[in-house]
Design an enzyme around this catalytic site. Sequence first.
Site, PDB file in Angstrom:
ATOM      1  N   GLY A  22       0.824  -1.201   0.000  1.00  0.00           N
ATOM      2  CA  GLY A  22       0.000   0.000   0.000  1.00  0.00           C
ATOM      3  C   GLY A  22       0.859   1.251   0.000  1.00  0.00           C
ATOM      4  O   GLY A  22       0.474   2.295   0.537  1.00  0.00           O
ATOM      5  N   ALA A  23       2.023   1.165  -0.613  1.00  0.00           N
ATOM      6  CA  ALA A  23       3.005   2.253  -0.549  1.00  0.00           C
ATOM      7  C   ALA A  23       2.567   3.508  -1.288  1.00  0.00           C
ATOM      8  O   ALA A  23       3.145   4.584  -1.073  1.00  0.00           O
ATOM      9  CB  ALA A  23       4.347   1.780  -1.102  1.00  0.00           C
ATOM     10  N   GLY A  25      -0.613   4.559  -1.098  1.00  0.00           N
ATOM     11  CA  GLY A  25      -1.851   4.956  -0.454  1.00  0.00           C
ATOM     12  C   GLY A  25      -1.686   6.132   0.482  1.00  0.00           C
ATOM     13  O   GLY A  25      -0.589   6.692   0.655  1.00  0.00           O
ATOM     14  N   ASP A  26      -2.799   6.508   1.109  1.00  0.00           N
ATOM     15  CA  ASP A  26      -2.845   7.708   1.929  1.00  0.00           C
ATOM     16  C   ASP A  26      -1.996   7.586   3.189  1.00  0.00           C
ATOM     17  O   ASP A  26      -1.310   8.535   3.572  1.00  0.00           O
ATOM     18  CB  ASP A  26      -4.298   8.007   2.310  1.00  0.00           C
ATOM     19  CG  ASP A  26      -4.469   9.408   2.885  1.00  0.00           C
ATOM     20  OD1 ASP A  26      -4.105  10.383   2.190  1.00  0.00           O
ATOM     21  OD2 ASP A  26      -4.946   9.528   4.030  1.00  0.00           O
ATOM     22  N   LYS A 191       2.788   7.869  21.283  1.00  0.00           N
ATOM     23  CA  LYS A 191       2.952   9.238  21.773  1.00  0.00           C
ATOM     24  C   LYS A 191       3.827   9.269  23.028  1.00  0.00           C
ATOM     25  O   LYS A 191       3.791   8.361  23.857  1.00  0.00           O
ATOM     26  CB  LYS A 191       1.577   9.842  22.097  1.00  0.00           C
ATOM     27  CG  LYS A 191       0.699  10.100  20.877  1.00  0.00           C
ATOM     28  CD  LYS A 191      -0.681  10.574  21.314  1.00  0.00           C
ATOM     29  CE  LYS A 191      -1.551  10.921  20.111  1.00  0.00           C
ATOM     30  NZ  LYS A 191      -1.157  12.172  19.472  1.00  0.00           N
ATOM     31  N   ASP A 244     -13.826   1.507  15.562  1.00  0.00           N
ATOM     32  CA  ASP A 244     -12.676   2.225  15.024  1.00  0.00           C
ATOM     33  C   ASP A 244     -11.837   2.892  16.110  1.00  0.00           C
ATOM     34  O   ASP A 244     -10.610   2.908  16.020  1.00  0.00           O
ATOM     35  CB  ASP A 244     -13.151   3.282  14.025  1.00  0.00           C
ATOM     36  CG  ASP A 244     -12.009   4.029  13.369  1.00  0.00           C
ATOM     37  OD1 ASP A 244     -11.005   3.390  13.024  1.00  0.00           O
ATOM     38  OD2 ASP A 244     -12.116   5.259  13.208  1.00  0.00           O
ATOM     39  N   HIS A 249      -8.238   2.324  20.267  1.00  0.00           N
ATOM     40  CA  HIS A 249      -7.460   3.388  20.902  1.00  0.00           C
ATOM     41  C   HIS A 249      -7.761   3.541  22.393  1.00  0.00           C
ATOM     42  O   HIS A 249      -6.877   3.428  23.239  1.00  0.00           O
ATOM     43  CB  HIS A 249      -7.737   4.727  20.216  1.00  0.00           C
ATOM     44  CG  HIS A 249      -7.216   4.824  18.818  1.00  0.00           C
ATOM     45  ND1 HIS A 249      -6.007   4.300  18.421  1.00  0.00           N
ATOM     46  CD2 HIS A 249      -7.744   5.395  17.714  1.00  0.00           C
ATOM     47  CE1 HIS A 249      -5.821   4.543  17.141  1.00  0.00           C
ATOM     48  NE2 HIS A 249      -6.867   5.202  16.693  1.00  0.00           N
TER      49      HIS A 249
END
Length: 484
Positions: A22-23, A25-26, A191, A244, A249
């Site tokens: 997927g290089a 892709g977004d 993070k 999602d 997360h």
Amino acid sequence: MSGHHATDKGPRPENHVLVIFGATGDLARRKLLPGLFHLAKAGLLPDGFRVVGSAPAAGAPSEAEFREHARQAVAEFGRTPPEGPGWEAFAESLTFGAADPDDVGPLLDAVRAAERAVGGQPRRLFHLAVPPVAFSSVVRMVGASELSDDARVIVEKPFGTDLASARALQAELHAVFDESRVFRIDHFLGKESVDNVLSLRFSNGLFEPIWNRQHISHVQIDVPERIDIQGRARFFEGTGTFRDMIVTHLFQLLGFVAMEPPAVLDADSLRAERDKVFRSLRPIDPAHVVRGQYEGYRAEPGVDPASDTDTFTALRVEIDNWRWAGVPFHLRSGKALAEGRHMVTLSFRQPPLRMFPLAEHGGEAARSNTLAIDFDDPGSITARFLTKEPGPYMRLCTAEMTFDYAGSFSEDHGLEGYERLLLEAMLGDQALFTSSEGIERLWEVSEPLLTNPPPVESYARGSWGPEGIRRLVRPHHWYLPDGR
């Protein structure tokens, strides 16, 4: 195979060939290619490395076109411009090999050429920057090509959409890669502020003794987003905010906030303690969930006019263990909200004896006695408390003490979430990646909600979600928006 070695900036990985599916892709354009260039500029990549982009043969770029695509991506989204000897050296490391399930020849040729250019026996790392529907076919293709021997793989979220699909995905992955070589990536966990939760909790006598049910009344994890679905109806209609954002997360942040101190600070111990938290989670009660949908969502191109997909979810979960029994954790995330934030707020219990009348200070008192951890880059930690307002009368007001990363440290060597996690994957450190046991347990506790979801409630764009969220947290209050 040579191991990684240490420098004054920390350990550096052994030589690598990184293959990005997927290089074009977004995700690769916004995060992976700019991130890899920043790691190279910072001197954190191996002495020998190559990046092989891959995508289906139809419409695949040439090597020169891929390098130009990468240059444009770094120019638009990178922190340093793609110029000078640094960029020229990085660009030389970029190659491309198209791959289809029935023809992996170009990819094999590109990987072998990259390995010869690096020399020796570089380690392979595959990054699946592809839609979830393509995970299985790409993994099977890698396995059939025999490129998977001793290689590692990075898998993007979501890790399934329910317990059955998660188990099916794990089976596909484990047929080719054992669990020690699977890296399920969640950029939130890359993070700096996530590591700071551990240091805040376990290295400070000021906080460690009070991080429990005796002193904390409730915890909130708040990740509102100002953006809407941004034209991603095809993905979002099959996923929704709970799948999602909450499972992927917010539950992961909960694991760091609620975990017990590990015996040692290594990947196995950290993952084991997070998994213990997940095993202690009660199954989600749909009565303790508010699902929302922003006004106008059903008119978005590609959305079912009768869609019941959640663009907002708030819920209360509880952890059945000695540290947290009886302490509600309130989680909230959604699209098209008033602000974009990443916050964890711990609210401490009120003193047992009231020395001051609170009739006129009730609102202030409700939002004092808190410790707020801001996960936005670069992040901050704010303690809120009541103090006396100057003057002849005993009048209370809220005061704050804030530690701000941006004002306290140089950010010259700071890494964004993806950059940090790419480096950790190359080092083979799984501490900030989700285990198969952990993700399956999270889908297991989610089953009651997925089986019997409450209907979505409409909310206005730019608001803080449906009205029902207020009754969800009673007798407590939401701590976003600040000051309300």
